[in-house]
Design an enzyme around this catalytic site. Structure first.
Site, PDB file in Angstrom:
ATOM      1  N   GLU A 281       0.672  -1.275   0.066  1.00  0.00           N
ATOM      2  CA  GLU A 281       0.027   0.049  -0.002  1.00  0.00           C
ATOM      3  C   GLU A 281       0.865   1.223   0.008  1.00  0.00           C
ATOM      4  O   GLU A 281       1.057   1.995   0.939  1.00  0.00           O
ATOM      5  CB  GLU A 281      -0.585  -0.061   1.353  1.00  0.00           C
ATOM      6  CG  GLU A 281      -1.816  -1.169   1.362  1.00  0.00           C
ATOM      7  CD  GLU A 281      -2.482  -1.127   2.663  1.00  0.00           C
ATOM      8  OE1 GLU A 281      -1.759  -0.760   3.801  1.00  0.00           O
ATOM      9  OE2 GLU A 281      -3.752  -1.415   2.790  1.00  0.00           O
ATOM     10  N   TYR A 325       5.832  17.711  11.865  1.00  0.00           N
ATOM     11  CA  TYR A 325       6.766  16.745  12.257  1.00  0.00           C
ATOM     12  C   TYR A 325       8.226  17.551  12.392  1.00  0.00           C
ATOM     13  O   TYR A 325       9.043  16.651  12.425  1.00  0.00           O
ATOM     14  CB  TYR A 325       6.774  15.695  11.030  1.00  0.00           C
ATOM     15  CG  TYR A 325       5.579  15.161  10.582  1.00  0.00           C
ATOM     16  CD1 TYR A 325       4.735  14.175  11.686  1.00  0.00           C
ATOM     17  CD2 TYR A 325       5.027  15.183   9.371  1.00  0.00           C
ATOM     18  CE1 TYR A 325       3.636  13.681  11.113  1.00  0.00           C
ATOM     19  CE2 TYR A 325       3.676  14.861   8.738  1.00  0.00           C
ATOM     20  CZ  TYR A 325       3.140  13.882   9.867  1.00  0.00           C
ATOM     21  OH  TYR A 325       1.823  13.304   9.268  1.00  0.00           O
ATOM     22  N   CYS A 352      -0.749  33.905  10.796  1.00  0.00           N
ATOM     23  CA  CYS A 352      -0.480  34.463  12.007  1.00  0.00           C
ATOM     24  C   CYS A 352       0.131  33.817  13.205  1.00  0.00           C
ATOM     25  O   CYS A 352      -0.663  33.542  14.036  1.00  0.00           O
ATOM     26  CB  CYS A 352      -1.800  35.115  12.616  1.00  0.00           C
ATOM     27  SG  CYS A 352      -2.496  36.261  11.158  1.00  0.00           S
TER      28      CYS A 352
HETATM   29  C1  LIG Z   1      -0.739   5.857   5.285  1.00  0.00           C
HETATM   30  C2  LIG Z   1      -0.926   4.464   4.934  1.00  0.00           C
HETATM   31  C3  LIG Z   1      -0.277   3.894   3.843  1.00  0.00           C
HETATM   32  C4  LIG Z   1       0.937   4.677   3.191  1.00  0.00           C
HETATM   33  O1  LIG Z   1       1.665   5.252   3.757  1.00  0.00           O
HETATM   34  P1  LIG Z   1       2.891   5.922   2.956  1.00  0.00           P
HETATM   35  O2  LIG Z   1       3.945   6.517   4.015  1.00  0.00           O
HETATM   36  O3  LIG Z   1       2.323   7.383   2.414  1.00  0.00           O
HETATM   37  O4  LIG Z   1       3.467   5.142   2.060  1.00  0.00           O
HETATM   38  C5  LIG Z   1      -0.535   2.559   3.613  1.00  0.00           C
HETATM   39  N1  LIG Z   1      -1.173   1.751   4.398  1.00  0.00           N
HETATM   40  C6  LIG Z   1      -1.932   2.274   5.209  1.00  0.00           C
HETATM   41  C7  LIG Z   1      -2.872   1.571   6.313  1.00  0.00           C
HETATM   42  C8  LIG Z   1      -1.823   3.668   5.917  1.00  0.00           C
HETATM   43  O5  LIG Z   1      -2.288   4.372   6.739  1.00  0.00           O
END
Ligand SMILES: *Cc1c(COP(=O)(O)O)cnc(C)c1O
Length: 423
Positions: A281, A325, A352
């Site tokens: 993902e 961050y 501001c």
């Molecule tokens: C945010 C997220 C990602 C992607 O993370 P990146 O650091 O943008 O690659 C993938 N899986 C889940 C469950 C997330 O919450």
């Protein structure tokens, strides 16, 4: 004192002999004149390259783009065209993706606190699967089934107890986490047992996501091994190994490529039992370095013996990552891209807040003046998507550039937009 490195710029970035930067065949000067500033400029070829790299490395129908990194209709369609599925974490993200025309069965629903309405919406839209995050969510899925909803395919989110080196707010795989089921204390097995017995769901897989902006490939290997052991002990076909690949934001950082990341995951999962489906993902690594943000300088203030402040026409509303961050960025003048950045200044926004700092000690070229353009690279992820209307500053426009043409994919907000919710 350095020149902005090419590797922080989008794939099609090119610099003319006079120092003028173009992306997708469009000069930044021309884009700023046509569309105004601040402006998000995305290199469409770069986005497609990264999507294809991921599909090539992991296989078709195995890559789920995490839309929270950057989502608009054009991006959802681009990801879908390139064969990515789309990960949504809220009903709003699911709505936006469906509104863009992406089929429901190409979407995956995430979230640590999905409402009953969000779960119902996802089932009605026929999402490919739902990643179950809590016992309370299982209760809700069972309630929906009793109401007559079909049983959705689900994966179960596990926190494998692996600490990764990244910012605390984006660590997600450790034992002390709001996300998922804890492996060590037995919650994960309890959830798996309950889900496999339940007729309200079709348990298809286990999932983990160890954190975002992870640079060390070994972190993925460690979490993957824990997950492979668990997976091999179960009789379900699917395993998702999160996202989280880091990207380089500054000259001093380097990050693995998507292909290198894939190779680490492949060797870490070499003992996986046969006929398993492995999903990933990625969010940031697809979109972050595809974009630059273009600002115009509004004031330059020298405080003798202290520092110089350069204020641009955006700030924490279009890039909250430095405030949130402490993230580092670089900045350069896109009309003299190869100028040595021999001066140091604090680049701030127009909000501001004294904390509205984009770059604390930025290297900038000499004699930055009011009216100049400045650009920050690697702003394609978690910039626009985390942006706000603080101080009623209208959100910037987003353009996709390609082959010498630019198209507005998200128009600039107007003052009228800022009051449209007032009743
Ligand atoms: C945010 C997220 C990602 C992607 O993370 P990146 O650091 O943008 O690659 C993938 N899986 C889940 C469950 C997330 O919450």
């Amino acid at each position: 004192m350095s020149v902005i490195p090419q590797r922080l710029l989008p794939d099609t970035a090119s610099v003319a002999s006079n120092g003028m930067l173009s992306i997708g065949g469009c000069t930044i000067e021309g884009l700023a004149a046509e569309h105004g500033t601040p402006l998000f400029v995305y290199d469409e070829v770069h986005l497609r390259h990264r999507a294809r790299e991921a599909v090539e490395a992991f296989g078709a129908d195995r890559v789920i783009y995490a839309t929270k990194a950057f989502l608009c209709g054009a991006m959802a369609r681009l990801a879908h065209e390139e064969g990515l599925m789309l990960d949504v974490a809220t009903g709003g993200e699911l709505f936006a993706v469906r509104h863009a025309g992406v089929p429901g069965d190409r979407c995956v629903l995430h979230g640590n606190n999905k409402s009953l309405e969000e779960l119902r919406f996802a089932i009605e839209e026929g999402v490919r699967h739902i990643v179950v995050d809590s016992f309370d969510e299982i209760d809700k899925l069972e309630q929906l089934h009793r109401e007559g909803q079909p049983a959705p395919r689900v994966q179960v989110r596990i926190t494998p107890g692996v600490h990764v080196h990244t910012h605390e707010f984006v660590q997600t795989g450790q034992d002390d986490s709001k996300f998922g089921f804890n492996l060590r204390n037995g919650d994960a097995m309890r959830a798996i047992e309950r889900l496999s017995r339940s007729s309200a769901v079709d348990l298809a897989g286990v999932h983990c996501h160890i954190g975002s902006n992870v640079f060390a490939a070994e972190n993925f290997a460690k979490a993957s091994e824990v997950m492979v052991d668990l997976f091999n002990s179960l009789d379900i076909p699917e395993l998702t190994l999160g996202g989280g690949l880091g990207v380089a934001y500054t000259s001093s950082e380097t990050a693995p490529t998507i292909t290198q990341w894939a190779n680490v995951l492949k060797s870490a999962t070499s003992t996986l039992r046969a006929a398993s489906l492995v999903f990933v993902e990625p969010g940031r690594s697809i979109v972050a370095s595809a974009a630059v943000t273009v600002y115009r300088v509004g004031t330059v203030k020298h405080i003798e013996g202290i520092r110089t402040y350069i204020a641009v026409d955006g700030g924490m509303s279009d890039n909250p990552r430095p405030v949130l961050y402490g993230s580092g960025y670089e900045i350069f003048d896109p009309l003299r891209t190869h100028a040595d950045r021999t001066e140091v200044a604090r680049v701030v926004g127009k909000h501001c807040e004294s904390g509205d700092i984009l770059i604390n000690d930025a290297e900038v070229p000499p004699h930055v003046a009011v009216g100049d353009l400045l650009a920050t690279p690697v702003t394609g992820a978690y910039g626009y998507s985390m942006g706000t209307n603080y101080n009623k500053v209208p959100r910037p426009a987003i353009v996709f550039v390609r082959d010498g043409t630019s198209r507005v994919v998200v128009r600039r907000e107007t003052y009228a937009d800022l009051v449209r919710l007032d009743v």
